[in-house]
Design a protein around this motif. Structure first.
Motif, mmCIF file in Angstrom:
data_model
loop_
_atom_site.group_PDB
_atom_site.id
_atom_site.type_symbol
_atom_site.label_atom_id
_atom_site.label_comp_id
_atom_site.label_asym_id
_atom_site.label_seq_id
_atom_site.Cartn_x
_atom_site.Cartn_y
_atom_site.Cartn_z
ATOM 1 N N ASN A 41 0.861 -1.171 0.000
ATOM 2 C CA ASN A 41 0.000 0.000 0.000
ATOM 3 C C ASN A 41 0.900 1.223 0.000
ATOM 4 O OD1 ASN A 41 -2.778 -1.255 0.579
ATOM 5 N ND2 ASN A 41 -1.449 -2.173 2.124
ATOM 6 N N VAL A 43 1.143 5.517 0.895
ATOM 7 C CA VAL A 43 0.620 6.814 1.315
ATOM 8 C C VAL A 43 1.459 7.863 0.604
ATOM 9 C CG1 VAL A 43 0.130 8.416 3.201
ATOM 10 C CG2 VAL A 43 -0.036 5.952 3.599
ATOM 11 N N CYS A 65 -4.901 5.866 -3.638
ATOM 12 C CA CYS A 65 -4.218 5.506 -2.395
ATOM 13 C C CYS A 65 -4.469 6.630 -1.383
ATOM 14 C CB CYS A 65 -2.721 5.333 -2.647
ATOM 15 S SG CYS A 65 -1.947 6.783 -3.381
ATOM 16 N N SER A 66 -4.043 6.442 -0.137
ATOM 17 C CA SER A 66 -4.189 7.515 0.843
ATOM 18 C C SER A 66 -3.259 8.661 0.486
ATOM 19 C CB SER A 66 -3.872 7.007 2.250
ATOM 20 O OG SER A 66 -5.021 6.443 2.829
ATOM 21 N N PHE A 67 -3.781 9.856 0.651
ATOM 22 C CA PHE A 67 -3.031 11.060 0.278
ATOM 23 C C PHE A 67 -3.202 12.095 1.373
ATOM 24 C CE2 PHE A 67 -2.924 15.342 -1.445
ATOM 25 C CZ PHE A 67 -1.747 15.338 -2.178
ATOM 26 N N SER A 80 7.297 12.209 7.589
ATOM 27 C CA SER A 80 8.081 11.553 8.640
ATOM 28 C C SER A 80 7.168 11.189 9.812
ATOM 29 C CB SER A 80 9.278 12.410 9.073
ATOM 30 O OG SER A 80 8.864 13.576 9.728
ATOM 31 N N VAL A 82 3.896 10.408 9.407
ATOM 32 C CA VAL A 82 3.083 9.280 8.921
ATOM 33 C C VAL A 82 3.896 7.987 9.003
ATOM 34 C CG1 VAL A 82 1.829 8.322 6.946
ATOM 35 C CG2 VAL A 82 1.762 10.789 7.364
ATOM 36 N N TYR A 86 3.330 4.639 11.279
ATOM 37 C CA TYR A 86 3.263 3.287 10.712
ATOM 38 C C TYR A 86 4.130 2.335 11.526
ATOM 39 C CZ TYR A 86 4.248 -0.562 7.467
ATOM 40 O OH TYR A 86 4.418 -1.797 6.898
ATOM 41 N N TYR A 99 3.207 -1.009 4.006
ATOM 42 C CA TYR A 99 3.068 0.319 3.406
ATOM 43 C C TYR A 99 4.405 0.869 2.932
ATOM 44 C CZ TYR A 99 -1.808 1.452 4.403
ATOM 45 O OH TYR A 99 -3.173 1.505 4.386
ATOM 46 N N PHE A 101 5.994 4.820 1.466
ATOM 47 C CA PHE A 101 5.658 6.236 1.619
ATOM 48 C C PHE A 101 6.374 7.088 0.575
ATOM 49 C CE2 PHE A 101 5.292 3.967 5.550
ATOM 50 C CZ PHE A 101 4.002 4.281 5.954
ATOM 51 N N HIS A 126 14.099 8.401 7.904
ATOM 52 C CA HIS A 126 12.762 7.824 7.690
ATOM 53 C C HIS A 126 12.727 7.009 6.400
ATOM 54 C CE1 HIS A 126 10.898 10.025 10.973
ATOM 55 N NE2 HIS A 126 11.631 11.055 10.611
#
Lengths: 310, 403
Positions: A41, A43, A65-67, A80, A82, A86, A99, A101, A126
Motif C-alpha cells: 500500500n 501513502v 491511495c491515501s493522500f 516523517s 506518517v 506506521y 506500506y 511512503f 525515515h
C-alpha cells in the motif's frame, strides 16, 4: 523490473481526471513511479503546488491511495510523522498491512521553503521516497523565480527588461545537497527516459531508509513551449547534459546516460519561450555562462562516477 | 494507591505523558519546555514507554510530523514554548481544521522580542484563535491532571479538537512541588485505547486529507470545525467529573474555579500560577471581613461567557489580570473576553484591567493587594481607578493616555 505491458494492467494510484495542464510530464511519471511500490500500500504526501492542487479539488480526489497534504514547506516532515506512526502502530499490532511512503514537492517546496524539513527528514532516516518535480520556478502561481531557475530565465519576478536579461546567478545544486546527506539512494532523472525512471523508483522504494529523486519536469505554460514537446525538451536536457541522469546508490556514483554527442546548451534553450531573449546578440554572454556551468557540473559528475569504487 | 512525588511542573507533565505512552511524540527543545522533553526522552531510553520519539529539526516540523502521525491513526503529542509555538502557528490551524485530537503541553514563555525566556502568556494568547482548546494550569498538580484529561476531551467523538495544556514557564515548569500521581492501571483505564475514525493507514478505506477547498466548501468546513469547539464544554465538564470520581481528586474540574465568590463584592480574575498568590490575598482579606473573591479561568478556549457573567452578577468591581498585551485592543485579551461576557447584563461591575508579569516580571501578594485596594476605591467612586493598569512597572514607564 516489471514490463510496461504488465504495469498498465495494474490498478492506478493516481487516476485520470486531475486538472494538470495538457502536456505536463508530472502525472505521467508519478503514475508509473507509484507502480514501483509493488504490492505494498502507498501513502502519498504532497507539498502545496501544481500536482497537489490539481489532484485534490474538493469534493474530488485523483488519488486511489491515501493522500495527505499539510502545507507548502513540510511534506517531508509530515511524511516523517506518517511513517513513524506506521512503525509505532505496526509495533503495537494495530496496523498489519505493508506500506510504502512517497512525498513530493515542486522545486519551490523542495529547493526553497521546504529544504529544512527535507534535510531533517532525510537525516533522521525515515523510510520514505521523496521526489522533487523540478519545473524550475514557482509554476503553480505563475512562473516566479526559485533557486532552481536557470540563469537567464524570463520569469515573472525576474522579467527581461532594459536592465535585465532574466534570472541572475546559477541554480542551486539540490541533488548535491541530498548526496551530502549520505542517505541510501539519490538520483536524478528525466521524464523522457521512462525505463531509467522506473528503475530508479523501484530502487528508491527498495532501499531501507530515505531515498531522494530529482526529476526535471518541463512546464508548458512556464517554459513556454508547444505542449507536444515535453518529452522532446526533456530529452534535450539530457543530451545537452543540462540535466544529467545519474544516481548515488549507497555511496556508489553511477552515470545512467551519456549522450553519444553532447549537444550545446542552446539546443535545450531554443524551443523555450523563457529563453528567447538570450538569442539576441547582447545576451550571448549569458548563454556562454550557462554553457560553462553545464560543462563544469557535467565534468564533475562524470569524474565522480568514473572514480567511484564499484 | 496514589503516590506523592516531588516533581517540577515539567516532570509532572512528563509523568502524565509516560502514563499516556503515546504512539508517537515529535518534539524540538526550547526553554522552558526543554526539561519536559528531556524527562520524556529518559522514559524512552529506559524502556518505560515504547513511544516512537521523533527528534525533529524545528517546531514547524514538530507540529507537521505530529499532524502526519495523528492523521495516520497514532495518538501523537508534542510540547513547546513561546517562539516554538509561534513557529508552529501555520500548522496549528491545519491540525484543528483536520480535526486531529493532538494534545500539546505548552510551557508559557514570553514571545520575542526582545528575546526573553521567562514566563508570560503572550505565546498561547497569540495562538488563541487557531481552533485549539486551551486549558490553563495553576500548578504542577493541575498540569499533570489537565494533561491526562485533555486526551479524553480531545479524542471525544463530539470534539475531535486539539488541546493546548498550559503551564507557566519556570514558575510551574521548574518549581518543585509535591504532586500526587495516580496508579498506572486506573490511569490507563481512564485514558482508554485510541482508535481513530479515519486514518491514512487503512488499506480498505484510502483517505485524501487536506484537499483544496474553494469558496463553495471552505466556509462550510470552517463552520463544521466550529461544532467541535461548541460541543466541547459539556465534554470538559463530563471528563472533569469522571476524573474527580475515578481518582478522588482534590478539586472538581470545571471551566473555572470560583474562590469565595458567593457574596463577593469585588473580584479578581486570573489565569495560571498567579491564582495561588491571589487566593492567599483573598483569604487574608476575608479574614479581615472584606468581601473579596477570585475566579481562576481553567478553560480559556472555549471561554465560559455565561458562567462568568453569572459569577459576576452581584459583584460591584472586578479586575482582570492579563499576562500579555493585546496591542491596539482595550486592555489584555482576557479583559476583552470578560467584558464581552458582561455585555447586556445589569448591573455591570466596575471593570479594570491589569497587565502584569510580562517576561517574568514578578508579581507578589502586595501587588494583588494593591489591585483590591484599587477596586475598593473604584466601588466608592463608581468608576475604575484604573481602566488599564500595569503592575510592578518601573516608575515613569507607564504609557501615557492611560487612566
Amino acid at each position: 523490473m516489471a514490463k510496461l505491458k504488465d504495469l498498465v494492467m495494474e490498478p492506478e494510484h493516481l487516476s485520470p481526471g486531475h486538472r494538470l495542464c495538457p502536456g505536463c510530464g508530472v502525472p505521467a511519471f508519478m503514475r508509473l513511479a507509484l507502480h514501483m511500490a509493488g504490492k505494498n500500500n502507498v501513502v502519498v504526501c504532497g507539498a502545496t503546488g501544481c500536482l497537489e492542487v490539481s489532484s485534490t479539488i474538493f469534493p474530488y480526489t485523483a488519488w486511489n491511495c491515501s493522500f495527505i497534504h499539510n502545507a507548502f514547506e513540510n511534506a517531508a516532515a509530515t511524511m516523517s510523522g506518517v511513517e513513524t506512526a506506521y512503525r509505532a502502530l505496526s509495533k503495537r499490532g494495530k496496523v498489519k498491512a505493508p506500506y510504502k511512503f512517497l512525498a513530493f514537492g515542486g522545486d519551490g517546496g523542495t529547493y526553497d521553503i521546504g529544504l529544512q524539513s527535507l534535510s531533517g527528514a532525510m537525516e533522521r532516516g525515515h523510510n520514505m521516497v521523496y521526489v522533487c518535480y523540478d519545473n524550475e520556478a514557482y509554476q503553480n502561481t505563475g512562473n516566479q523565480r526559485s533557486s532552481s531557475t536557470p540563469m537567464g530565465s524570463n520569469t515573472t519576478t525576474t522579467p527581461v527588461g532594459k536592465n535585465s536579461y532574466g534570472r541572475k546567478g546559477f541554480r542551486k545544486d539540490l541533488t548535491g545537497i541530498l548526496i551530502a546527506h549520505h542517505i541510501p539512494y539519490v538520483a536524478q532523472a528525466t521524464v523522457d527516459n521512462w525505463k531509467d525512471m522506473m528503475r530508479k523508483f523501484e530502487r528508491a522504494f527498495e532501499v531501507e531508509g530515505p531515498a531522494f529523486i530529482n526529476v526535471l519536469a518541463p512546464c508548458v505554460p512556464g517554459w513556454k513551449y508547444d505542449e507536444k514537446l515535453t518529452i522532446e525538451i526533456s530529452r534535450l536536457a539530457a543530451k545537452t547534459c543540462f540535466w544529467p541522469a545519474f544516481e548515488v546508490d549507497n555511496g556508489k556514483w553511477k552515470l545512467n546516460y551519456k549522450p553519444k554527442e553532447k549537444l550545446p546548451v542552446e539546443e535545450f534553450l531554443k524551443p523555450q519561450g523563457r529563453f528567447r531573449h538570450l538569442f539576441r546578440p547582447e545576451n550571448r554572454h549569458v548563454i556562454d555562462m550557462l554553457q560553462a556551468e553545464v560543462d563544469e557540473r557535467w565534468a564533475d559528475i562524470v569524474a565522480r562516477c568514473e572514480t567511484s569504487p564499484s | 494507591m496514589p503516590e506523592l512525588l516531588a516533581l517540577t511542573g515539567n516532570d509532572a507533565v512528563a509523568y502524565a505523558m509516560k502514563q499516556i505512552n503515546p504512539d508517537v511524540v515529535a518534539a524540538y527543545p526550547i526553554t522552558p519546555q526543554t526539561s519536559l522533553m528531556q524527562k520524556f526522552a529518559d522514559y524512552v531510553a529506559d524502556g518505560e514507554v515504547d513511544t516512537e520519539l521523533v527528534l525533529v529539526e524545528s517546531e514547524h516540523s514538530a507540529m507537521s510530523a505530529t499532524l502526519g502521525s495523528q492523521a495516520a491513526g497514532a495518538r501523537s503529542m508534542t510540547a513547546t514554548s513561546a517562539c516554538g509555538l509561534a513557529l508552529m502557528w501555520e500548522i496549528l490551524g491545519i491540525t484543528s481544521a483536520y480535526r486531529l485530537p493532538v494534545v500539546m503541553p505548552v510551557v508559557n514563555r514570553a514571545l520575542s522580542g526582545p528575546i526573553n525566556i521567562q514566563g508570560d502568556h503572550s505565546d498561547t494568547m497569540g495562538a488563541r484563535d487557531c481552533g485549539w482548546i486551551q486549558i490553563f494550569s495553576e500548578n504542577a498538580q493541575e498540569a499533570y491532571e489537565n494533561t491526562l484529561q485533555a486526551i479524553r476531551i480531545a479524542e471525544h467523538p463530539d470534539v475531535l479538537t486539539p488541546i493546548m495544556v498550559t503551564l507557566d514557564g519556570f514558575i510551574i515548569s521548574h518549581g518543585l512541588e509535591t504532586v500526587k500521581v495516580y496508579d498506572d492501571a486506573p490511569v490507563k483505564k481512564f485514558l482508554r485505547d485510541y482508535q481513530a475514525r479515519y486514518t491514512l493507514l487503512d488499506p480498505s478505506k484510502p483517505l485524501t486529507l487536506g484537499a483544496l477547498d474553494f469558496s463553495d466548501y471552505y466556509f462550510e468546513h470552517k463552520v463544521s470545525q466550529l461544532q467541535g469547539m461548541l460541543k466541547s464544554p459539556q465534554v470538559i465538564l463530563d471528563v472533569g467529573k469522571e476524573f474527580y470520581k475515578t481518582f478522588d481528586g482534590d478539586c472538581c474540574y470545571g471551566f473555572y474555579e470560583a474562590h469565595e465568590m458567593k457574596d463577593a463584592e469585588m473580584a479578581v480574575i486570573v489565569l495560571g500560577s498567579t491564582a495561588g498568590a491571589t487566593r492567599m490575598v483573598v483569604d487574608d482579606l476575608r479574614s479581615r471581613g472584606v468581601a473579596a473573591g477570585m475566579i481562576k479561568i481553567r478553560s480559556y478556549r472555549p471561554f465560559p461567557y455565561d458562567e462568568i457573567a453569572r459569577e459576576l452578577a452581584n459583584v460591584k468591581a472586578v479586575a482582570v489580570l492579563d499576562r500579555s498585551i493585546a496591542y491596539g485592543a482595550d486592555g489584555g485579551p482576557v479583559h476583552g473576553d470578560v467584558r464581552a461576557a458582561l455585555y447586556g447584563k445589569h448591573p455591570v461591575p466596575v471593570m479594570s484591567n491589569y497587565i502584569y508579569g510580562l517576561g517574568g516580571k514578578p508579581i507578589d501578594m502586595e501587588h494583588i493587594m494593591g489591585v483590591f485596594d484599587d477596586l475598593k476605591e473604584s466601588i466608592v467612586k463608581g468608576h475604575p481607578k484604573r481602566r488599564v493598569g500595569y503592575i510592578n512597572l518601573k516608575e515613569g514607564n507607564t504609557p501615557s493616555l492611560v487612566g
